[in-house]
Design a protein around this motif. Structure first.
Motif: not given
Length: 483
Positions: A10, A376, A409, A438-441, A450, A474-475
């Protein structure tokens, strides 16, 4: 069927404002916690109703985006399939027929292939290979969508092998398999494995003959298939299974055991198996229903000490937000350190499913927030990556040597927002100014799902940082670096 964190993947991406981070995490380049074998899901029970749906197969077993309920949904990319060899049939033989729990749901009655004790010959009338069509179709669809690891498992021996002929359990939760059918249970599973290889094109890598066998809740009035099998009996069946697999020409197929419900019971069961049985087990499997409790480290120590592959082979709970999943999964990564992780019910109600649905009514609803939280991990930590120490109970990290890519992550569990800073100084080839996608949820139902930010985070020196809002995951993917 219904922990402390692993550092593996992460990472949270950078915000434009180069403010000082509230927390700094240093990802280790040298500490290896195993090579990842993958993510998966059990097919029973959801596949009995929905196994012919190719869109669902794409969602679960590919990383492609698929249209579902009018929206584009990113695939989870599972590569592990757990196929349940059922215990039910409706025939009568010798005046004997299956006894059905008054509380079992139709979706949880899985048809088995060996109908009676008349013959072990799989070509005889004692066997019916045409049953359980939807679950078998789901397995083929999974393979077509990219799944490459298959496991055969059993919730209960066939009903006629049981003392009371009830595949939900005994009246008082005691051991229910007849002593003279231990070898038959092993023969059944080995025969299914051989038939699958010859006729379905499915090579089961492993066979798991039990499901939570030490549990006391497998009773005659239960809601699903289940069977108490004492530890001494488990040792016997493991031996019979090894012989049965070998006799079928499946000496390379591994044995997994014992799929106990909790970490603590898994330790107890492993300790109680005979030395011969332990030597015949290749994979130590445990379920994650103890959630944040239990001795994860103890299970890991047993597995690593015995040279066994360790999986969390089943996990599930009713928190649709995904917060419990993220917390317990990170605890598994950091303390249990499995090399595979399998979700239980992909489609179910009450928050259990990754997609809301009713497996008896055949209705499907919304994709849950939990689905996107799991994405993620599953879409970024991939088979063949090495799991690393992320430096925190809030961070998971994994490294792909072939692609020279680090995945992080990370989670901010606080209700207050903060910057998280990631130190990459233990790696070589870190490039100042390089972009970190990056990716976020959000870990709340109805929150951000995502969201992708391909270019708003960059490396400064050997560090990068990102702003995490309240309860946000976040990833990050960092390319071009080496351990």
């Amino acid at each position: 069927m219904h922990s402390k964190t692993l550092s593996i993947l992460v990472v949270l991406a950078v915000a434009c404002n180069p403010a000082a981070a509230d927390q700094t995490y240093t990802v280790s380049s040298s500490t290896s916690w195993g090579v990842w074998q993958g993510w998966g899901v059990s097919l029973a029970w959801w596949a009995k109703k929905f196994g012919t749906r190719t869109d669902l197969s794409q969602l679960f077993f590919s990383t492609a985006s698929t249209t579902y309920n009018g929206q584009s949904v990113p695939g989870l990319g599972f590569n592990i399939v757990r196929y349940n060899a059922g215990a039910c049939s409706t025939n009568t033989y010798g005046g004997v027929k299956m006894v059905l729990s008054p509380n079992i749901k139709a979706s949880r009655q899985i048809d088995g292939f060996w109908l009676d004790w008349g013959s072990t010959d799989p070509t005889s009338s004692s066997w019916n290979w045409n049953v359980d069509q939807n679950q078998r179709t789901a397995m083929q669809n999974a393979k077509n969508s990219g799944a490459n690891r298959f496991q055969l498992f059993s919730n209960s021996p066939m009903w006629w092998m049981l003392k009371n002929k009830n595949p939900s359990g005994s009246s008082d939760g005691s051991e229910n398999i007849q002593s003279w059918n231990l070898q038959d249970h092993a023969t059944y599973l080995a025969t299914v494995a051989k038939y699958a290889k010859t006729n379905w094109g499915i090579n089961f890598e492993s066979v798991e003959p039990f499901n939570e066998p030490s549990a006391s809740w497998w009773k005659a009035d239960g809601t699903q298939e289940g069977c108490r099998i004492n530890v001494a009996t488990q040792s016997q069946i493991i031996g019979y299974l090894r012989t049965a697999l070998n006799n079928q020409g499946l000496s390379s197929v591994q044995i997994a055991a014992s799929d106990e419900n909790s970490y603590d019971v898994a330790k107890s069961t492993w300790s109680g198996l005979t030395s011969t049985a332990k030597s015949q087990v290749n994979q130590l499997h445990v379920h994650g229903y103890q959630q944040a409790s239990g001795d994860r480290v103890g299970v890991y120590n047993y597995a690593i000490g015995a040279g066994k592959t360790l999986w969390n082979s089943e996990y599930g709970e009713s928190d649709a937000s995904g917060a419990s999943l993220a917390s317990n999964l990170i605890l598994d990564f950091r303390w249990l350190r499995p090399v595979a992780w399998v979700y239980w019910q992909a489609i179910d109600g009450g928050g259990w499913g990754l997609i809301d649905g009713n497996n008896d009514a055949g209705t499907l609803g919304a994709v849950s927030q939990k689905y996107y939280i799991l994405a993620h991990f599953t879409r970024h930590i991939r088979e063949g990556m090495t799991i690393l120490d992320g430096g925190s109970d809030s961070v998971v990290a994994a490294y792909d040597a072939n692609r020279r890519k680090l995945v992080i992550v990370a989670v901010n569990w606080s209700s207050a927002g903060q910057y998280l800073n990631f130190d990459l100084s233990r790696f070589t080839g870190v490039t100042n100014g390089a972009t970190v996608p990056r990716w976020s949820s959000q870990l709340t139902s109805g929150g951000t799902r995502y969201a992708s930010f391909p270019s708003d985070t960059t490396i400064s020196g050997t560090k990068f940082w990102s702003y995490f809002g309240s309860r946000e995951i976040q990833t990050f993917e960092i390319s071009g670096i080496s351990r």
